[in-house]
Every structure is written in structure tokens, then in C-alpha cells.
Design an enzyme around this catalytic site. Structure first.
Site, PDB file in Angstrom:
ATOM      1  N   GLY A 193       0.702  -0.946  -0.271  1.00  0.00           N
ATOM      2  CA  GLY A 193       0.003  -0.446  -0.049  1.00  0.00           C
ATOM      3  C   GLY A 193       1.108   1.162   0.435  1.00  0.00           C
ATOM      4  O   GLY A 193       0.430   1.945  -0.011  1.00  0.00           O
ATOM      5  N   SER A 194       2.015   1.292   0.169  1.00  0.00           N
ATOM      6  CA  SER A 194       2.993   2.400   0.135  1.00  0.00           C
ATOM      7  C   SER A 194       3.124   2.986  -1.350  1.00  0.00           C
ATOM      8  O   SER A 194       3.339   3.024  -2.265  1.00  0.00           O
ATOM      9  CB  SER A 194       4.271   1.713   0.560  1.00  0.00           C
ATOM     10  OG  SER A 194       4.505   0.880   0.130  1.00  0.00           O
ATOM     11  N   TYR A 235      -3.435  -1.100   6.276  1.00  0.00           N
ATOM     12  CA  TYR A 235      -5.106  -1.251   6.299  1.00  0.00           C
ATOM     13  C   TYR A 235      -5.790  -1.734   7.162  1.00  0.00           C
ATOM     14  O   TYR A 235      -5.944  -2.207   8.445  1.00  0.00           O
ATOM     15  CB  TYR A 235      -5.135  -1.958   4.635  1.00  0.00           C
ATOM     16  CG  TYR A 235      -5.066  -1.710   3.675  1.00  0.00           C
ATOM     17  CD1 TYR A 235      -3.992  -0.372   3.288  1.00  0.00           C
ATOM     18  CD2 TYR A 235      -4.504  -2.362   2.873  1.00  0.00           C
ATOM     19  CE1 TYR A 235      -4.101   0.182   1.913  1.00  0.00           C
ATOM     20  CE2 TYR A 235      -3.839  -2.170   1.598  1.00  0.00           C
ATOM     21  CZ  TYR A 235      -3.297  -0.878   1.117  1.00  0.00           C
ATOM     22  OH  TYR A 235      -3.227  -0.332  -0.534  1.00  0.00           O
ATOM     23  N   ASN A 252      -0.568  10.153  -6.667  1.00  0.00           N
ATOM     24  CA  ASN A 252      -0.656   9.599  -4.707  1.00  0.00           C
ATOM     25  C   ASN A 252      -0.567  11.300  -4.176  1.00  0.00           C
ATOM     26  O   ASN A 252      -0.578  11.166  -3.305  1.00  0.00           O
ATOM     27  CB  ASN A 252      -0.232   9.258  -3.773  1.00  0.00           C
ATOM     28  CG  ASN A 252      -1.265   7.544  -4.127  1.00  0.00           C
ATOM     29  OD1 ASN A 252      -0.428   6.704  -4.949  1.00  0.00           O
ATOM     30  ND2 ASN A 252      -2.086   7.238  -3.808  1.00  0.00           N
ATOM     31  N   GLU A 273     -10.497   9.780  -5.746  1.00  0.00           N
ATOM     32  CA  GLU A 273     -10.508   8.255  -4.518  1.00  0.00           C
ATOM     33  C   GLU A 273     -10.513   9.224  -2.932  1.00  0.00           C
ATOM     34  O   GLU A 273     -10.809   8.504  -2.155  1.00  0.00           O
ATOM     35  CB  GLU A 273      -9.574   7.262  -4.299  1.00  0.00           C
ATOM     36  CG  GLU A 273      -8.040   8.150  -4.086  1.00  0.00           C
ATOM     37  CD  GLU A 273      -7.009   6.660  -3.958  1.00  0.00           C
ATOM     38  OE1 GLU A 273      -6.485   6.860  -3.043  1.00  0.00           O
ATOM     39  OE2 GLU A 273      -6.606   6.504  -4.856  1.00  0.00           O
ATOM     40  N   HIS A 315     -11.704   3.629  -8.115  1.00  0.00           N
ATOM     41  CA  HIS A 315     -10.459   3.239  -6.514  1.00  0.00           C
ATOM     42  C   HIS A 315     -10.738   1.317  -5.585  1.00  0.00           C
ATOM     43  O   HIS A 315     -12.210   1.673  -5.216  1.00  0.00           O
ATOM     44  CB  HIS A 315     -10.886   4.143  -5.990  1.00  0.00           C
ATOM     45  CG  HIS A 315      -9.574   3.758  -4.803  1.00  0.00           C
ATOM     46  ND1 HIS A 315      -9.921   3.939  -3.695  1.00  0.00           N
ATOM     47  CD2 HIS A 315      -8.190   3.780  -5.156  1.00  0.00           C
ATOM     48  CE1 HIS A 315      -8.435   3.686  -2.679  1.00  0.00           C
ATOM     49  NE2 HIS A 315      -8.093   3.343  -3.469  1.00  0.00           N
ATOM     50  N   ALA A 316     -10.245   0.432  -5.602  1.00  0.00           N
ATOM     51  CA  ALA A 316     -10.203   0.343  -4.867  1.00  0.00           C
ATOM     52  C   ALA A 316      -8.877  -0.585  -4.115  1.00  0.00           C
ATOM     53  O   ALA A 316      -7.948  -0.278  -4.789  1.00  0.00           O
ATOM     54  CB  ALA A 316     -11.364  -1.014  -5.630  1.00  0.00           C
ATOM     55  N   GLY A 317      -8.683  -1.711  -3.846  1.00  0.00           N
ATOM     56  CA  GLY A 317      -7.849  -2.354  -2.862  1.00  0.00           C
ATOM     57  C   GLY A 317      -8.436  -2.415  -1.118  1.00  0.00           C
ATOM     58  O   GLY A 317      -9.147  -2.559  -0.943  1.00  0.00           O
TER      59      GLY A 317
END
Length: 443
Positions: A24-25, A34, A252, A305, A355-357
Site C-alpha cells: 500500500g505504500s 490498512y 497520490n 478516491e 478506486h479499490a484495494g
């Protein structure tokens, strides 16, 4: 038929120590754990069904969202489920217009994240009571009933309820065939799992190689921290996946507007389809300027997101500030507000690529994008849904990926329910996982 009175609302702070592996970085979030504020609604109905809702967080701060959920609880407790869904627009507005809590929103930030968690739980409960997966509940709903779930306040200058009804009416044509297509083929996905910024090259290469073997054709790489390193990593990935596969980039929110344009001019040789979140998510005109500057390079702008609400999305669309719109199942006010954004995107003819994850975001947003294709957009052109291969094993109804596509969920509900064993182990700070980690830090 929706039934029962909501007799109990509980909320838990669930965290997974993903920062230990660099999962996730990215350039802005270097050590994410998370996490989720996990809401459970119980009723006095004899069916014993519960509604589960989550909102995604990155570790520290989850306790603040938990506090906000508890602050909203009085709007939910002792309410009849049938009354809530019978006037879902009114209930949504009640939650988002609390005369005192609204001051620390409105419809944004921690209060809106908490609102999403509560509403996600309501939608999960309603879908379970109807015996349908959420996407099917939405697809089968009469257009007028569906629109009665949406608060059109602040967006009628670009989308009236009548215009939205016309969109849904047009979507009735070919709907059954598109549903069959989804059940057979699934919704196309792309992977972000291969190229987190904190991964060493060996991990990146191994994961890319495995993804290619599994049939993935669309890849996203994190950029934004160091230009020369970005050039090196993008070259490595482009060489691995070949010239025909699709590559996206995600900064990001790392850059100023001029910096974003200059940086992407240097990365244009790798032919990215889009640059995601190139600058502050609140900078509508900045996104518009970047979009205009990158258009000659064939690079689109994607964002959403961390877009607060339907009003920001409205302005991004009005300003032609994005070419790919990214809804999130927990950032906006649940299904209700996402429906408004899907309809606006259709009117502006901008493809939605969710957006997902995170924790459960794949599980949730798959329902929204499958509904979008069947009932709203009727198109797969330039459309795909993000997939991140993390933490699905903790969910009772995890996503199913087949040939790099999301297969429509078959179980009733919103796929939000987690395994109780996972919840107990990862509850912060008293769960087994965190007792060990925090104890080790103390030593």
C-alpha cells in the site's frame, strides 16, 4: 421486504499491519496500515440478519472515525429498516444534515467517512433481507425507486432528477443482455499489487511476472517521490509487460500543478494511459490545467478516491478536469451518493474506473461498477476497476477474479461482512496481532 427495528449499532477498530511489508505504500502514504471502522447493525426481526458496513482508513485516525460513528448512532437506533429505505433520501439527508455534526463536515472528512460506514451497513442489511447481492438489488430496482435514494441537493444545475430518470430509462434497453455478459465474462480489472513504491525491484519483477502469467493486461505503478527512480521503475515495468499492455501511473497527490506537468512530460515515453491524483484532490482548477497540458501527450488525468462528495465531482466534470472518474465505496456517502456520481459521469460521458484495494474496497465497489455497466453506462470502453490482492481472506464473501475480471458476487448483501476470527485477531489495540506487535515495540 425491509423489516425490523434497528436495536443495536456497534463499531470496531480493525487494523492490519500492512506497513511491515510495504504493502500500500506510495509517495504520500509511506507506512499505511490498512484498516477499517467496522459497523454492525442488529435488528429485532426474527430473521436474525445483521448489516455490516466499513469505511477504509490507514491506521492512526481509525479511532476518530469510530467516535464519529458513535456520534451518528442516535439517528439509526430504534429506526424501522422499512422506514429508512422507504425514504432513503430523507435518511441520507438526516445523517448529513445533523445540525451540530454538520459543522465539522459538511459531507466531508471524518463525519462523512462515518456516514459511509453506517449507510454501507444499511445497504448490506437491506440487500440481505431482499435475498440479493447489492448489485442485483440496484439493477432490479424501479428507476423512480432508485432515484428516491439519491440526494440531488447541490447538483441540480448539472443533473436534475428528471434527467437522471431519462438516463436510467435509456439504460433499460439491453439491460438483460448486459447482465448476462457480466455473469459470463465479469467486469475488466487492472492490478496495482505489483508496483507499490516501497517494494524492492526483485519483488516488483516477481509480482509482475506472476501477474502476466495470470492473464493481467493492465498495470498501475506508483510514482512521485523521485523522478530518476520513477524513470527507472517505469522502464523496468514497461519492459516486462511489453508495449501492448496498458500502464497507468499514480502520484497520490504529491505534486504542485507545474511540477505535475513537468514530471509527466518526462514519464510520457512509457505511454501511461493516465496519471492519477497528480495534485491536491481539492484543486479542481489545478486538475483542469494538468489535463489540458497533458492532452497533447495522450495522457489522461484520473482522480476521485479522496474526492469529498458529489459536489466536488460535479465541478471536476464541469471543468473538464478529469478523463477518468474514480469513485470510492467508502469516501462518498455510501451507495446513495455514488449513484449520483455515476449518473453525472454518464451525462458528461466520462468513464468510471473505481478506486479499490485497501480493506474491503474491492469487495464493495465491484457491486457499484457492475450496476453501472448494466443500468447506467452500458459501455466498457476505457473502463476498468482497480484490483489489489490484499486481505480478501478476511472476508466472508471475498471477491472472485477470473481472467483479470471481477465476477459478479452471488451472495446476498454488500460483501462487507468480515470473518469474526479475523476481526477479533486484528481489533486495535486488544486483538492478538496488536498485542504482540505493541508488546514487541514496548520491549
Amino acid at each position: 421486504m425491509a423489516r425490523g427495528r434497528i436495536s443495536r449499532l456497534s463499531v470496531r477498530d480493525i487494523r492490519f499491519p500492512t506497513s511491515l511489508g510495504g504493502h500500500g505504500s506510495d509517495a504520500m502514504h509511506t507506512d499505511p496500515d490498512y484498516s477499517a471502522a467496522y459497523v454492525i447493525l442488529e435488528t429485532d426481526a426474527e430473521d436474525g440478519l445483521k448489516g455490516y458496513g466499513i469505511t477504509f482508513t490507514l491506521g492512526r485516525g481509525t479511532e476518530v472515525v469510530v467516535c464519529a460513528v458513535n456520534a451518528l448512532a442516535h439517528h439509526v437506533l430504534n429506526r424501522d429498516v422499512g422506514d429508512i429505505v422507504g425514504d432513503f433520501r430523507g435518511f441520507y439527508r438526516q445523517l448529513t444534515s445533523d445540525g451540530q455534526l454538520r459543522w465539522i463536515g459538511p459531507e466531508k472528512g471524518v463525519v462523512h467517512l462515518a456516514t459511509a460506514a453506517v449507510l454501507n451497513a444499511v445497504w448490506d442489511l437491506w440487500a440481505k433481507q431482499e435475498g440479493k447481492p447489492l448489485w442485483k438489488l440496484l439493477v432490479d430496482m424501479d428507476p423512480r425507486r432508485l432515484l428516491s435514494c439519491i440526494d440531488f441537493r447541490y447538483i441540480t444545475d448539472v443533473l436534475t432528477e428528471e434527467e437522471a430518470h431519462e438516463i436510467l430509462q435509456r439504460g433499460q434497453v439491453g439491460k438483460r443482455e448486459r447482465e448476462e455478459q457480466m455473469l459470463t465474462e465479469g467486469y475488466p480489472a487492472y492490478t496495482t499489487s505489483c508496483a507499490w513504491l516501497g517494494y524492492p525491484d526483485a519483488t516488483l519483477q516477481q509480482l509482475c511476472s506472476e501477474a502476466l502469467k495470470d492473464g493481467w493486461t493492465r498495470f498501475k505503478v506508483k510514482v512521485g517521490a523521485d523522478l530518476q527512480d520513477d524513470i527507472r521503475r517505469c522502464r523496468l515495468i514497461r519492459n516486462m509487460i511489453g508495449p501492448e499492455k496498458t500502464l497507468m501511473m499514480d502520484a497520490n497527490q504529491r505534486w504542485d500543478v507545474p511540477e505535475a506537468v513537468e514530471w509527466m512530460a518526462r514519464l510520457a515515453e512509457f505511454r501511461p494511459l493516465w496519471i492519477e491524483e497528480p495534485t491536491s484532490p481539492d484543486d479542481i482548477l489545478g486538475h483542469a490545467a494538468i489535463s489540458k497540458a497533458l492532452a497533447p501527450l495522450g495522457i489522461g488525468v484520473a482522480t476521485g478516491e479522496q474526492c469529498h462528495n458529489r459536489v466536488i465531482f460535479k465541478q471536476l466534470l464541469q471543468a473538464k478536469a478529469l478523463q477518468f472518474l474514480q469513485i470510492d465505496s467508502c469516501r462518498l456517502g455510501s451507495v446513495n451518493e455514488n449513484l449520483a456520481v455515476l449518473l453525472m459521469a454518464k451525462k458528461f460521458d466520462v468513464p468510471v474506473c473505481p478506486h479499490a484495494g485497501g480493506v474491503g474496497l474491492c469487495e464493495l465497489v465491484q457491486h457499484l461498477i457492475i450496476f453501472d455497466f448494466i443500468s447506467v453506462s452500458a459501455s466498457l470502453k476505457d473502463r476498468m476497476c482497480e484490483y489489489v490482492d490484499h486481505l480478501h481472506e478476511h472476508f466472508k464473501y471475498p471477491v472472485r477474479i477470473k481472467e483479470a475480471s471481477y465476477m459478479p458476487p452471488k451472495d446476498a448483501g454488500y460483501s462487507t461482512e468480515m470473518k469474526e476470527e479475523s476481526v477479533k485477531k486484528h481489533q486495535y489495540p486488544d486483538g492478538e496481532v496488536w498485542k504482540k506487535l505493541l508488546g514487541a515495540q514496548g520491549d
